[in-house]
Design a protein around this motif. Structure first.
Motif, PDB file in Angstrom:
ATOM      1  N   SER A  42      -1.963   3.026  -7.829  1.00  0.00           N
ATOM      2  CA  SER A  42      -2.218   4.465  -7.886  1.00  0.00           C
ATOM      3  C   SER A  42      -0.929   5.268  -8.014  1.00  0.00           C
ATOM      4  O   SER A  42      -0.944   6.385  -8.514  1.00  0.00           O
ATOM      5  CB  SER A  42      -2.988   4.928  -6.651  1.00  0.00           C
ATOM      6  OG  SER A  42      -2.227   4.670  -5.478  1.00  0.00           O
ATOM      7  N   VAL A  43       0.157   4.696  -7.540  1.00  0.00           N
ATOM      8  CA  VAL A  43       1.462   5.362  -7.567  1.00  0.00           C
ATOM      9  C   VAL A  43       2.505   4.328  -7.940  1.00  0.00           C
ATOM     10  O   VAL A  43       2.418   3.165  -7.551  1.00  0.00           O
ATOM     11  CB  VAL A  43       1.795   5.975  -6.188  1.00  0.00           C
ATOM     12  CG1 VAL A  43       3.201   6.534  -6.150  1.00  0.00           C
ATOM     13  CG2 VAL A  43       0.802   7.055  -5.811  1.00  0.00           C
ATOM     14  N   ILE A  44       3.499   4.781  -8.688  1.00  0.00           N
ATOM     15  CA  ILE A  44       4.608   3.908  -9.062  1.00  0.00           C
ATOM     16  C   ILE A  44       5.890   4.541  -8.543  1.00  0.00           C
ATOM     17  O   ILE A  44       6.203   5.687  -8.866  1.00  0.00           O
ATOM     18  CB  ILE A  44       4.652   3.711 -10.583  1.00  0.00           C
ATOM     19  CG1 ILE A  44       3.341   3.064 -11.049  1.00  0.00           C
ATOM     20  CG2 ILE A  44       5.860   2.865 -10.978  1.00  0.00           C
ATOM     21  CD1 ILE A  44       3.096   3.138 -12.516  1.00  0.00           C
ATOM     22  N   LEU A  45       6.586   3.778  -7.714  1.00  0.00           N
ATOM     23  CA  LEU A  45       7.867   4.222  -7.178  1.00  0.00           C
ATOM     24  C   LEU A  45       8.942   3.901  -8.203  1.00  0.00           C
ATOM     25  O   LEU A  45       9.035   2.755  -8.664  1.00  0.00           O
ATOM     26  CB  LEU A  45       8.170   3.503  -5.865  1.00  0.00           C
ATOM     27  CG  LEU A  45       9.547   3.767  -5.271  1.00  0.00           C
ATOM     28  CD1 LEU A  45       9.609   5.152  -4.659  1.00  0.00           C
ATOM     29  CD2 LEU A  45       9.889   2.703  -4.241  1.00  0.00           C
ATOM     30  N   GLY A  46       9.723   4.884  -8.562  1.00  0.00           N
ATOM     31  CA  GLY A  46      10.798   4.675  -9.519  1.00  0.00           C
ATOM     32  C   GLY A  46      12.157   4.890  -8.898  1.00  0.00           C
ATOM     33  O   GLY A  46      12.311   5.703  -7.988  1.00  0.00           O
ATOM     34  N   TYR A  47      13.120   4.137  -9.387  1.00  0.00           N
ATOM     35  CA  TYR A  47      14.513   4.352  -9.011  1.00  0.00           C
ATOM     36  C   TYR A  47      15.337   4.286 -10.286  1.00  0.00           C
ATOM     37  O   TYR A  47      15.204   3.345 -11.072  1.00  0.00           O
ATOM     38  CB  TYR A  47      15.018   3.291  -8.030  1.00  0.00           C
ATOM     39  CG  TYR A  47      16.487   3.463  -7.746  1.00  0.00           C
ATOM     40  CD1 TYR A  47      16.927   4.459  -6.883  1.00  0.00           C
ATOM     41  CD2 TYR A  47      17.438   2.663  -8.379  1.00  0.00           C
ATOM     42  CE1 TYR A  47      18.271   4.653  -6.654  1.00  0.00           C
ATOM     43  CE2 TYR A  47      18.786   2.855  -8.146  1.00  0.00           C
ATOM     44  CZ  TYR A  47      19.198   3.848  -7.289  1.00  0.00           C
ATOM     45  OH  TYR A  47      20.536   4.048  -7.057  1.00  0.00           O
ATOM     46  N   PRO A 106       0.823  -1.207   0.000  1.00  0.00           N
ATOM     47  CA  PRO A 106       0.000   0.000   0.000  1.00  0.00           C
ATOM     48  C   PRO A 106       0.864   1.268   0.000  1.00  0.00           C
ATOM     49  O   PRO A 106       1.931   1.300   0.610  1.00  0.00           O
ATOM     50  CB  PRO A 106      -0.802  -0.113   1.302  1.00  0.00           C
ATOM     51  CG  PRO A 106      -0.018  -1.030   2.165  1.00  0.00           C
ATOM     52  CD  PRO A 106       0.774  -1.936   1.266  1.00  0.00           C
ATOM     53  N   ARG A 107       0.386   2.284  -0.678  1.00  0.00           N
ATOM     54  CA  ARG A 107       1.096   3.561  -0.779  1.00  0.00           C
ATOM     55  C   ARG A 107       1.408   4.143   0.604  1.00  0.00           C
ATOM     56  O   ARG A 107       2.458   4.711   0.829  1.00  0.00           O
ATOM     57  CB  ARG A 107       0.245   4.534  -1.618  1.00  0.00           C
ATOM     58  CG  ARG A 107       0.561   6.001  -1.497  1.00  0.00           C
ATOM     59  CD  ARG A 107       1.947   6.334  -2.056  1.00  0.00           C
ATOM     60  NE  ARG A 107       2.240   7.742  -1.965  1.00  0.00           N
ATOM     61  CZ  ARG A 107       2.861   8.333  -0.951  1.00  0.00           C
ATOM     62  NH1 ARG A 107       3.215   7.638   0.099  1.00  0.00           N
ATOM     63  NH2 ARG A 107       3.126   9.611  -0.966  1.00  0.00           N
ATOM     64  N   HIS A 108       0.481   3.972   1.546  1.00  0.00           N
ATOM     65  CA  HIS A 108       0.678   4.581   2.865  1.00  0.00           C
ATOM     66  C   HIS A 108       1.830   3.947   3.661  1.00  0.00           C
ATOM     67  O   HIS A 108       2.274   4.501   4.644  1.00  0.00           O
ATOM     68  CB  HIS A 108      -0.616   4.588   3.667  1.00  0.00           C
ATOM     69  CG  HIS A 108      -1.116   3.232   4.115  1.00  0.00           C
ATOM     70  ND1 HIS A 108      -0.432   2.076   3.993  1.00  0.00           N
ATOM     71  CD2 HIS A 108      -2.291   2.873   4.680  1.00  0.00           C
ATOM     72  CE1 HIS A 108      -1.119   1.063   4.461  1.00  0.00           C
ATOM     73  NE2 HIS A 108      -2.255   1.516   4.877  1.00  0.00           N
ATOM     74  N   ARG A 109       2.343   2.808   3.214  1.00  0.00           N
ATOM     75  CA  ARG A 109       3.492   2.173   3.879  1.00  0.00           C
ATOM     76  C   ARG A 109       4.824   2.735   3.406  1.00  0.00           C
ATOM     77  O   ARG A 109       5.870   2.383   3.934  1.00  0.00           O
ATOM     78  CB  ARG A 109       3.486   0.657   3.627  1.00  0.00           C
ATOM     79  CG  ARG A 109       2.306  -0.096   4.195  1.00  0.00           C
ATOM     80  CD  ARG A 109       2.443  -0.494   5.651  1.00  0.00           C
ATOM     81  NE  ARG A 109       3.685  -1.083   6.049  1.00  0.00           N
ATOM     82  CZ  ARG A 109       3.988  -2.379   6.023  1.00  0.00           C
ATOM     83  NH1 ARG A 109       3.125  -3.252   5.568  1.00  0.00           N
ATOM     84  NH2 ARG A 109       5.158  -2.801   6.448  1.00  0.00           N
ATOM     85  N   LEU A 110       4.790   3.606   2.423  1.00  0.00           N
ATOM     86  CA  LEU A 110       5.995   4.228   1.898  1.00  0.00           C
ATOM     87  C   LEU A 110       6.436   5.338   2.847  1.00  0.00           C
ATOM     88  O   LEU A 110       5.696   6.288   3.091  1.00  0.00           O
ATOM     89  CB  LEU A 110       5.729   4.810   0.508  1.00  0.00           C
ATOM     90  CG  LEU A 110       6.852   5.625  -0.124  1.00  0.00           C
ATOM     91  CD1 LEU A 110       8.056   4.741  -0.406  1.00  0.00           C
ATOM     92  CD2 LEU A 110       6.369   6.270  -1.407  1.00  0.00           C
ATOM     93  N   HIS A 111       7.634   5.196   3.392  1.00  0.00           N
ATOM     94  CA  HIS A 111       8.206   6.193   4.289  1.00  0.00           C
ATOM     95  C   HIS A 111       9.591   6.564   3.770  1.00  0.00           C
ATOM     96  O   HIS A 111      10.443   5.677   3.599  1.00  0.00           O
ATOM     97  CB  HIS A 111       8.298   5.656   5.712  1.00  0.00           C
ATOM     98  CG  HIS A 111       6.973   5.282   6.281  1.00  0.00           C
ATOM     99  ND1 HIS A 111       6.026   6.208   6.653  1.00  0.00           N
ATOM    100  CD2 HIS A 111       6.413   4.075   6.525  1.00  0.00           C
ATOM    101  CE1 HIS A 111       4.954   5.597   7.097  1.00  0.00           C
ATOM    102  NE2 HIS A 111       5.152   4.294   7.028  1.00  0.00           N
ATOM    103  N   ASN A 130      -3.544   1.932  -3.738  1.00  0.00           N
ATOM    104  CA  ASN A 130      -4.372   2.802  -2.906  1.00  0.00           C
ATOM    105  C   ASN A 130      -5.184   1.921  -1.946  1.00  0.00           C
ATOM    106  O   ASN A 130      -5.010   0.695  -1.922  1.00  0.00           O
ATOM    107  CB  ASN A 130      -5.260   3.708  -3.775  1.00  0.00           C
ATOM    108  CG  ASN A 130      -6.196   2.923  -4.675  1.00  0.00           C
ATOM    109  OD1 ASN A 130      -6.473   1.738  -4.466  1.00  0.00           O
ATOM    110  ND2 ASN A 130      -6.699   3.585  -5.710  1.00  0.00           N
ATOM    111  N   ASP A 131      -6.096   2.538  -1.195  1.00  0.00           N
ATOM    112  CA  ASP A 131      -6.886   1.780  -0.219  1.00  0.00           C
ATOM    113  C   ASP A 131      -7.793   0.736  -0.860  1.00  0.00           C
ATOM    114  O   ASP A 131      -8.170  -0.240  -0.216  1.00  0.00           O
ATOM    115  CB  ASP A 131      -7.726   2.732   0.639  1.00  0.00           C
ATOM    116  CG  ASP A 131      -6.855   3.565   1.573  1.00  0.00           C
ATOM    117  OD1 ASP A 131      -5.706   3.157   1.864  1.00  0.00           O
ATOM    118  OD2 ASP A 131      -7.328   4.634   2.015  1.00  0.00           O
TER     119      ASP A 131
END
Length: 161
Positions: free
Chosen positions: A139-144, A33-38, A133-134
């Motif tokens: 909903s979001v893609i983390l890129g590196y 989930p997006r909310h776990r991204l810190h 998302n919930d």
């Protein structure tokens, strides 16, 4: 003839670390989930991390781009859509890659030349990790991104005098 692109060991290590972190956040049968991204979890990688927002029927929008990407793109890309960041060929490439990440609900990895920016001697070794998302939808893609062929590319950000 060009030599095959071989990512540096540091890029491979970073991809492995980020994939392991992403995988550790996954609930059974779902996406992290997006909310776990810190940000603290990614501190070492933040300079070349990006968050790209996906909304069905809209162009992808870069919600966050690390300071290390400033020099790669020649300026700030946070808040801009793919159509605003890239030429049409590069935008189509990235839309296709991210469409696959969204559709398959799996990470994507690859290499992309920066020739579209006039820097054919540079390439990105990239990783894209979907976040939900919930409702459990991407909903979001983390890129590196790891820049290969980089010797003296500056971030464009200078300390205050």
């Amino acid at each position: 003839m060009s030599a095959p692109l071989t990512p540096p060991a540091s890029a491979i290590r970073a991809h492995e670390e980020l994939f392991a972190w992403w995988n550790s956040l996954k609930p059974a049968g779902g996406l992290p989930p997006r909310h776990r991204l810190h940000p603290a979890d990614l501190k070492r990688h933040l300079p070349t991390v990006s968050l790209t927002e996906f909304r069905s029927g809209e162009d992808y929008r870069v919600r966050l781009a690390g300071t290390g990407l400033y020099g790669v793109y020649g300026g700030e890309i946070t808040g801009r859509t793919f159509g605003e960041v890239y030429n049409s060929t590069a935008a189509d490439y990235w839309r296709g890659e991210l469409d696959r990440v969204v559709r398959e609900r799996r990470p994507g990895v690859g290499a992309h030349s920066l020739a579209w920016r006039g820097a054919s001697h540079l390439s990105l070794i990239w990783l894209r990790l979907p976040l939900a998302n919930d409702a459990g939808e991407v909903s979001v893609i983390l890129g590196y991104d790891a820049v290969v062929g980089l010797a003296s590319l500056q971030s464009g950000i200078r300390p205050a005098a």
